[in-house]
Each structure stands twice: as structure tokens, then as C-alpha cells.
Scaffold this motif. Structure first.
Motif, PDB file in Angstrom:
ATOM      1  N   PHE A  69      31.441  50.635 -10.337  1.00 34.12           N
ATOM      2  CA  PHE A  69      32.853  50.270 -10.447  1.00 34.12           C
ATOM      3  C   PHE A  69      32.942  49.163 -11.494  1.00 34.12           C
ATOM      4  CE2 PHE A  69      36.161  47.263  -8.921  1.00 34.12           C
ATOM      5  CZ  PHE A  69      37.246  48.096  -8.662  1.00 34.12           C
ATOM      6  N   LEU A  84      35.320  46.747 -13.392  1.00 33.78           N
ATOM      7  CA  LEU A  84      36.612  46.086 -13.598  1.00 33.78           C
ATOM      8  C   LEU A  84      36.407  44.768 -14.359  1.00 33.78           C
ATOM      9  CD1 LEU A  84      39.694  45.836 -12.936  1.00 33.78           C
ATOM     10  CD2 LEU A  84      39.056  44.752 -10.792  1.00 33.78           C
ATOM     11  N   THR A  85      35.461  43.948 -13.867  1.00 33.56           N
ATOM     12  CA  THR A  85      35.278  42.591 -14.405  1.00 33.56           C
ATOM     13  C   THR A  85      34.807  42.604 -15.866  1.00 33.56           C
ATOM     14  OG1 THR A  85      34.667  41.927 -12.181  1.00 33.56           O
ATOM     15  CG2 THR A  85      34.091  40.392 -13.937  1.00 33.56           C
ATOM     16  N   GLY A 139      38.220  37.868 -14.571  1.00 33.90           N
ATOM     17  CA  GLY A 139      37.583  37.846 -13.258  1.00 33.90           C
ATOM     18  C   GLY A 139      38.615  38.165 -12.196  1.00 33.90           C
ATOM     19  N   SER A 140      39.142  37.103 -11.570  1.00 30.44           N
ATOM     20  CA  SER A 140      40.114  37.310 -10.496  1.00 30.44           C
ATOM     21  C   SER A 140      41.451  37.828 -11.016  1.00 30.44           C
ATOM     22  CB  SER A 140      40.356  35.987  -9.764  1.00 30.44           C
ATOM     23  OG  SER A 140      39.142  35.438  -9.334  1.00 30.44           O
ATOM     24  N   TRP A 173      28.869  42.115 -15.095  1.00 28.22           N
ATOM     25  CA  TRP A 173      28.451  42.138 -13.679  1.00 28.22           C
ATOM     26  C   TRP A 173      28.698  43.479 -13.005  1.00 28.22           C
ATOM     27  CZ3 TRP A 173      31.520  37.030 -13.060  1.00 28.22           C
ATOM     28  CH2 TRP A 173      30.762  35.960 -13.528  1.00 28.22           C
ATOM     29  N   THR A 231      27.744  46.211 -11.008  1.00 28.66           N
ATOM     30  CA  THR A 231      26.621  46.563 -10.132  1.00 28.66           C
ATOM     31  C   THR A 231      26.339  48.055 -10.247  1.00 28.66           C
ATOM     32  OG1 THR A 231      27.281  44.799  -8.642  1.00 28.66           O
ATOM     33  CG2 THR A 231      25.753  46.427  -7.748  1.00 28.66           C
ATOM     34  N   THR A 245      37.249  36.600  -4.298  1.00 30.96           N
ATOM     35  CA  THR A 245      36.721  35.330  -3.768  1.00 30.96           C
ATOM     36  C   THR A 245      37.538  34.909  -2.545  1.00 30.96           C
ATOM     37  OG1 THR A 245      38.228  33.985  -5.091  1.00 30.96           O
ATOM     38  CG2 THR A 245      36.113  34.563  -6.119  1.00 30.96           C
ATOM     39  N   GLU A 293      39.126  32.224  -2.113  1.00 30.65           N
ATOM     40  CA  GLU A 293      40.406  31.645  -2.558  1.00 30.65           C
ATOM     41  C   GLU A 293      41.417  32.755  -2.847  1.00 30.65           C
ATOM     42  OE1 GLU A 293      37.451  30.884  -3.824  1.00 30.65           O
ATOM     43  OE2 GLU A 293      37.175  28.796  -3.228  1.00 30.65           O
ATOM     44  N   GLN A 350      48.861  25.896  -2.763  1.00 32.42           N
ATOM     45  CA  GLN A 350      47.746  26.750  -2.350  1.00 32.42           C
ATOM     46  C   GLN A 350      46.975  26.204  -1.145  1.00 32.42           C
ATOM     47  OE1 GLN A 350      45.310  27.315  -5.856  1.00 32.42           O
ATOM     48  NE2 GLN A 350      46.572  29.034  -6.540  1.00 32.42           N
TER      49      GLN A 350
END
Ligand SMILES: Cc1cc2nc3c(=O)[nH]c(=O)nc-3n(C[C@H](O)[C@H](O)[C@H](O)COP(=O)(O)OP(=O)(O)OC[C@H]3O[C@@H](n4cnc5c(N)ncnc54)[C@H](O)[C@@H]3O)c2cc1C
Length: 636
Positions: free
Chosen positions: A189, A191-192, A197-198, A224, A226, A448, A450, A548
Motif C-alpha cells: 500500500f 500512500l506516504t 505523511g499525515s 516507507w 512496507t 499516529t 495524535e 487539540q
């Protein structure tokens, strides 16, 4: 190309209403939020237990009966897990895998033969067709033994091609790709990216349609990824031609299935990590990679929604994996707590040793309850689980980390020593050092902690936002706001009063035995949480999304309430299935601890330190405290 999608997938297709006021945001933040909002599943077609908690309702009916596998499904899972456990014990040396950063190809071959890589592939395409429950049972087992192998298998089919293909693939795509997963194709997969990132709104990898409209050419870089270096198939999220929405250009993200061997794909670096050291994870460059246009999954512009929806179910594996590691910790601590004596007592008999064991046992039960419940709910499709899946990921990764840390402390110096070193000097090779390195990533991948809290806040507040959107938008004329205010006043007067005075507050839960007090607390605290959210909305209005820390506490309260509910229900189920009083006592202890944390979160909703905290954070960032960094060797 047929547009058929899985009939079980109740995808929410309707266009997202613009319900968040973005008018006062920076251009960059507004763009990010608009992309994220457009990719949200905006409809709620099934009830959500957790969303009701945030709205002040503890809906016992949704959680009272803990779901069970049918005898047939259980037999399938039992047989598969027994075979897998036997195989792993005899053939997979997890320490060796970690030390050499290699999962032996013989093991991968054997796992393919067993069907481990096709657990999620439907039976009609040569797979095992497992339910989420049986899949997660196998993943829990695998993760308890070797986290690197668990991540290889999970990245392949929790988020890799099989999952989005199942949810969004056409019949032609399914017939073409599914059979390959039963036969040596591993997927990934992607995406990053280095700058993404987020927040996926800035995704730079581009897919351009060729002039004849038959292919896309992909250019860009994915970080990254995987399994990326060994993948036969990848699902790659790319930027495609932007669309004009409401007069503004809106970036389009599209998911494409890409063959791993396509010319132009280059693995420029294999990343090396603190833990899960044997995963094949890399920086992948796409240089004019030619992909047939029929490999678009679900449709152009739907790639981010596809990625987020895939993750809603995909992230259910991680809680099961964390529960597997927690069970391993319980086993290690029980044995060590009895075996090791200091100061005249087994270390498990000292009061702080007992405290550690009580924490690990009770919280492992909670993790298992949450992982099982969400898996059952994913299978039966009668509830919307996007909030519960995010809560499961947040709770199990955070608690899993604390459990491994507690286990390391309980093992003393041996916790810090590598299993191979323990073995070399003749001791039981408990792999706590490796488990700790492997466990840490769970609070980062697949969202994450957060981001999970922010995701929860968005979803939990959705009913309020939908109702109050006209009032919250700063640019709306005063007349529109007044009208919206009057309409809302009608609803909220009744709703708010109910959060204080409600017959449910006097309900008895005697059927819950020693857990009845916790059910009473759940009932009352759901109302208190709803009131607190309402007060925060009133106080901060459109600025609330920037608070937040406050939102984080509110979301943690909701998550603990869900964990308590799942754990009580699971304990009742276990107790009535001949497990004695143990589950009830563990659930009782878990709920008492959870209650303490919830009360802390309520106390911390406003500490009075917020202004100073924000000020200090800003100054630290600006370098005002750089003088404190003197006397060290900095990294160049
Ligand atoms: C071992 C490993 C395996 C991975 N596997 C894959 C894979 O298979 N496929 C894939 O696509 N990706 C993969 N990833 C990427 C992973 O999903 C990301 O690392 C993760 O999403 C976080 O992104 P980031 O690391 O860029 O952090 P950033 O987004 O840069 O965040 C940095 C910090 O800022 C915080 N933060 C970010 N935004 C906000 C905000 N709005 N408000 C408050 N705090 C914020 C974050 O929580 C974090 O603490 C993998 C990563 C690792 C390390």
C-alpha cells in the motif's frame, strides 16, 4: 469497465457538504482540510455505539450481548490457528529473523501453502475467505511470535491490494488479481511520500493519462512502503487531473493497481528501523511507470476516500496484533514473577509486582475485548465502526506499549538483554528487548495517535457540526446565523436538559453483578462527556478545532468509555461460558483504573496552564531556549 463494487460495502457516495468554516484558515491549511473533508465518508447509514457515547447516550442494547462465532466459523479458525501455531513454533526463529533482517524464503513459501497470504481473499478466487474475526485470530497468533512476519502479512492484506480490491474492485479486477494472492504475490500500500505523511493533500506522485486514454504514466516517489521492494502488486495513490468544484480547483487523488515488475519502478533504498527489522520497506521511485487505465480502483478522484475507507477496517488488525503481544507479556511476567525471588519473596509477590501483574492481565483482557468486538462488528455490517476502529487502534497501541514497558521493568536487567544473549548463558530467552523495539511503531503507523484523536474528534462531532454548520461559519451573514441559532436553540434546549436530567441516570444494572456500578458510571459519564463537548463548542466555536489538547482529552474519555463497555460485555460473556469469576474481577479492576484516567482527563480539560504552554512551545520553536542546548554534540 463494470462499476460493480462489493455488495457488503455500504460506501457513502454522497458529496460532502461544506460544514466546516475554512474561511479564516491559511490557504495551505484550508486546502488540506478541504481534501480531507472531500475524502470523508460523510453518511452514517448504521448506528455507531461510540458516536452515541459522545452525544450522551450509553446504548446498552448495542453492546450487551457479546458476539460469538458460529460453531462452523470457530472450527475453521481453531484448525487454522492450531496448524499455524505448530508451524511457527517449529520453523520460525523470530530472533534470527530480527538479527538477520530476513524472513527465510522457505517460511514465506510455507505460509503461502498454508493460505496465510490469502486469508482475506474470497473462496471463489482461491482464497480462505476468512471473516475478520478468524483473520484477526491468526494475526494475533502471528504477532505474538514474530512481529516482522505479522507486518509482512498484514501490510499485504489488511491495507495492501486484497482489502481495497475486495471493497472497491470491479468483477474483472477481482477475477484478474485475487487468484494471484493464493500463489506467491505479495502486495503493498503506497500512500506516504517524503513530504506527505499525515496530511495527504500535498501528494506529489503524479499519474498522467496518455493521449490515447489507455494508460497512466506514474512519476514520483513513495516512502516507507512496507513490502514495496518485494511486491508483485501495489496499490499506489497518485495525483491525477484536478477537478473544478464550486469554481475552485480541487486536487484529485486516484488509486491505481501497479504490477511490481513494471519497468521504471526503482527501489532506491531499503529502510532500516528500530524494530520489525525484517520487513522489506523502501523508498520507491516511479519513473514513467506505464499502467493500464483499467487498473484504476473505484474511479478517478476516489483514491483518498479509498485509502481512508481501507484503513477503517485495515486498522483492526493492529489492535489484535497488540493484544497478541500483550498476552505474551502476561505469560512472561507470570512465569518470571514466580521464578525470580529477591528479598525473600518471588518478585511477583511484592506489592509492586502484583500491581504490574494486575495491570497487565486486566488491560490485556480489555485489548482482547476491543479487538474481538470490533472484528465481529466489521463482519456483521450492522454498525458503523469507523470511530470504534480508530479507538481500538489508539487504545491498543498505547496500552500495548505500556504493557511491554511494564514487562521490561519487571524483568529487570534481563528485560534489557537480547534473547540470544540470555539463551547463550542458559536462561529462558524471553524476547522482551525485541518486543519493545517491535511494539513502538504501532503508535505511528496507520495513523499516529495524535491523528487518531483528531480523526475521532471530527467523527464524534459530526452530528453537532452538521446541525450547527450555519452558525459556526464566520462568513455567514448575521441573518443566516440568527435563523440557524433559533433552529438550534429548539433542539439543544431539550437535548442539553437531557444531559442533566435523564431517566437513564436512575437505571439499575443489577444483571451486571459486580460490574453494575461501572454501567451506572458509563451511563452518567456519557452525559457528562456530551455536556463537556457542548460547553467547549460554546466557548471556542470555530476555534475549537485548534484546541487539540482539549479535544485530545475529550476523545480519550470517549475511548476509555468504549473500552469499559467492551470489557464489561466481554467479561459477562466469558463468565457465563464457564470461565469462573476471573473475567469479572479483571474487568472490575480495569474499569476502576479506566475511571481514574477518565477523571484525570476531565480535570485536565482546563488546567489553567494552556496560555503558558502555548507560549513556551512557540518560544522553544523560535529558538528562545537554544541556550539550553549548549554543552552537547549536535547532529550535523
Ligand atoms: C515502519 C513503517 C512502516 C510504514 N508502512 C507504510 C506503508 O506500508 N504505506 C504507507 O503509505 N505508509 C507507511 N508508513 C508511513 C506511516 O503511515 C507514517 O509514518 C505515518 O502516517 C505518519 O506520517 P509521518 O511519519 O510523515 O509523520 P508526520 O505526518 O510528519 O507527523 C510528525 C508528527 O506530527 C504530528 N502531527 C502531524 N499532523 C498533525 C496535526 N494536524 N496536528 C497535530 N499533530 C500532527 C504527528 O502525530 C507526528 O507526531 C510506514 C512508516 C513506518 C515507519
Amino acid at each position: 469497465m463494470s462499476t460493480h463494487t462489493d455488495p457488503d460495502m455500504k460506501a457513502r457516495h454522497s458529496d460532502q457538504e461544506d460544514i466546516i468554516d475554512t474561511s479564516k484558515m491559511s490557504v495551505e491549511k484550508r486546502a488540506a482540510l478541504e481534501v480531507a473533508e472531500a475524502a470523508r465518508e460523510s453518511q452514517w447509514t448504521e448506528p455507531s455505539f461510540a458516536q452515541k457515547l459522545f452525544m450522551g447516550q450509553f446504548d446498552r442494547a448495542l453492546i450487551d450481548t457479546f458476539p460469538q462465532q458460529s460453531a462452523e466459523e470457530k472450527a475453521i479458525g481453531d484448525a487454522f490457528c492450531a496448524e499455524l501455531a505448530d508451524y511457527l513454533r517449529k520453523n520460525l526463529d523470530a530472533e534470527e529473523v530480527d538479527a538477520t533482517r530476513t524472513i527465510p524464503s522457505k517460511v514465506i513459501d510455507d505460509l503461502f501453502k498454508m493460505g496465510v497470504f490469502a486469508m482475506k481473499v474470497p473462496r471463489e478466487y482461491g482464497g480462505k475467505g476468512f471473516t475478520q474475526v478468524n483473520y484477526n485470530r491468526a494475526m494475533m497468533l502471528l504477532a505474538s511470535h514474530c512481529a516482522s512476519t505479522a507486518v509482512l502479512v498484514s501490510a499485504h492484506q489488511s491495507i495492501g491490494v486484497p482489502q481495497p480490491l475486495k471493497l472497491f474492485g470491479t468483477l474483472e479486477q477481482k477475477a484478474k488479481f485475487f487468484p494471484r494472492f493464493a500463489n506467491h504475490t505479495i502486495s503493498a500500500f503506497a500512500l506516504t511520500e517524503p513530504s506527505v505523511g499525515s496530511d495527504p493533500s500535498k501528494l506529489a506522485t503524479e499519474a498522467k493519462l496518455t493521449e490515447d486514454g489507455k494508460h497512466y504514466l506514474i512519476n514520483g516517489e513513495k516512502l516507507w512502503c512496507t513490502n514495496g521492494p518485494i511486491a508483485g502488486l501495489l496499490v499506489v495513490m497518485c495525483k491525477t487531473e484536478p477537478k473544478i468544484v464550486n469554481g475552485k480547483e480541487r486536487p484529485q487523488i486516484t488509486a491505481l493497481i501497479v504490477e511490481g515488475g513494471t519497468p521504471g519502478i526503482e527501489v532506491t533504498h531499503r529502510c532500516d528501523f528500530m524494530g520489525i527489522r525484517a520487513i522489506q520497506n523502501g523508498l520507491i521511485r516511479f519513473n514513467n511507470v506505464k499502467v493500464p487505465a483499467e487498473n484504476v480502483l473505484w474511479g478517478t478522484g476516489k483514491g483518498l476516500k479509498l485509502a481512508l475507507t481501507t484503513l477503517n477496517t485495515g486498522r483492526l488488525t493492529l489492535p489484535a496484533a497488540c493484544a497478541g503481544a500483550a498476552k505474551q507479556c502476561l505469560n512472561i511476567c507470570r512465569r518470571w514473577g514466580n521464578e525470580r525471588s529477591q528479598w525473600g519473596l518471588p518478585v511477583g509477590q511484592h506489592e509492586v509486582g502484583r500491581e504490574k501483574l494486575a495491570y497487565i492481565a486486566s488491560h490485556t483482557l480489555a485489548m482482547e475485548a476491543i479487538a474481538k468486538l470490533t472484528s465481529h462488528w466489521a463482519d456483521d455490517h450492522t454498525k458503523d465502526i469507523r470511530i470504534e476502529a480508530a479507538m481500538a487502534k489508539l487504545f491498543c497501541s498505547e496500552v500495548g506499549w505500556k504493557i511491554v514497558d511494564t514487562t521490561m521493568q519487571f524483568r529487570g536487567g534481563r528485560g534489557y538483554e537480547k534473547a540470544s544473549s540470555l539463551k547463550a548463558r542458559g536462561e529462558t530467552p524471553f524476547p522482551v528487548e525485541r518486543m519493545m523495539r517491535d511494539m513502538r511503531i504501532n503508535m505511528i503507523i496507520e495513523g499516529t495517535s495524535e491523528i487518531m484523536r483528531l480523526f475521532l474528534a471530527r467523527e464524534a462531532m459530526d452530528p453537532h457540526l452538521k446541525m450547527a454548520s450555519d452558525l459556526l461559519k464566520a462568513h455567514n451573514p448575521i441573518g443566516t446565523k440568527a435563523k440557524a441559532g433559533a433552529k438550534l436553540a429548539g433542539f439543544y434546549t431539550g437535548w442539553y436538559a437531557q444531559q442533566w436530567f435523564n431517566a437513564s441516570l436512575w437505571e439499575r444494572h443489577d444483571d451486571m453483578g459486580i460490574l453494575s456500578g461501572h454501567y451506572h458510571y458509563l451511563q452518567a459519564t456519557a452525559h457528562r462527556l456530551a455536556r463537556s463537548i457542548f460547553h467547549a463548542m460554546g466557548m471556542y466555536q470555530e476555534k475549537l478545532e485548534r484546541k487539540q489538547v482539549l479535544l485530545g482529552h475529550l476523545m480519550e474519555i470517549g475511548t476509555e468509555l468504549f473500552a469499559m463497555s467492551a470489557t464489561c460485555s466481554y467479561a459477562m460473556h466469558l463468565a457465563s461460558h464457564h470461565q469462573g469469576e476471573g473475567p469479572m474481577d479483571l474487568a472490575d479492576y480495569f474499569c476502576r483504573e479506566s475511571t481514574r484516567r477518565i477523571e484525570d482527563h476531565f480535570r485536565n480539560l482546563s488546567t489553567g496552564n494552556e496560555r503558558l504552554m502555548n507560549d513556551l512551545g512557540k518560544k522553544a520553536l523560535a529558538g528562545d531556549f537554544a541556550w539550553m542546548e549548549e554543552g552537547i554534540v549536535t547532529v550535523d
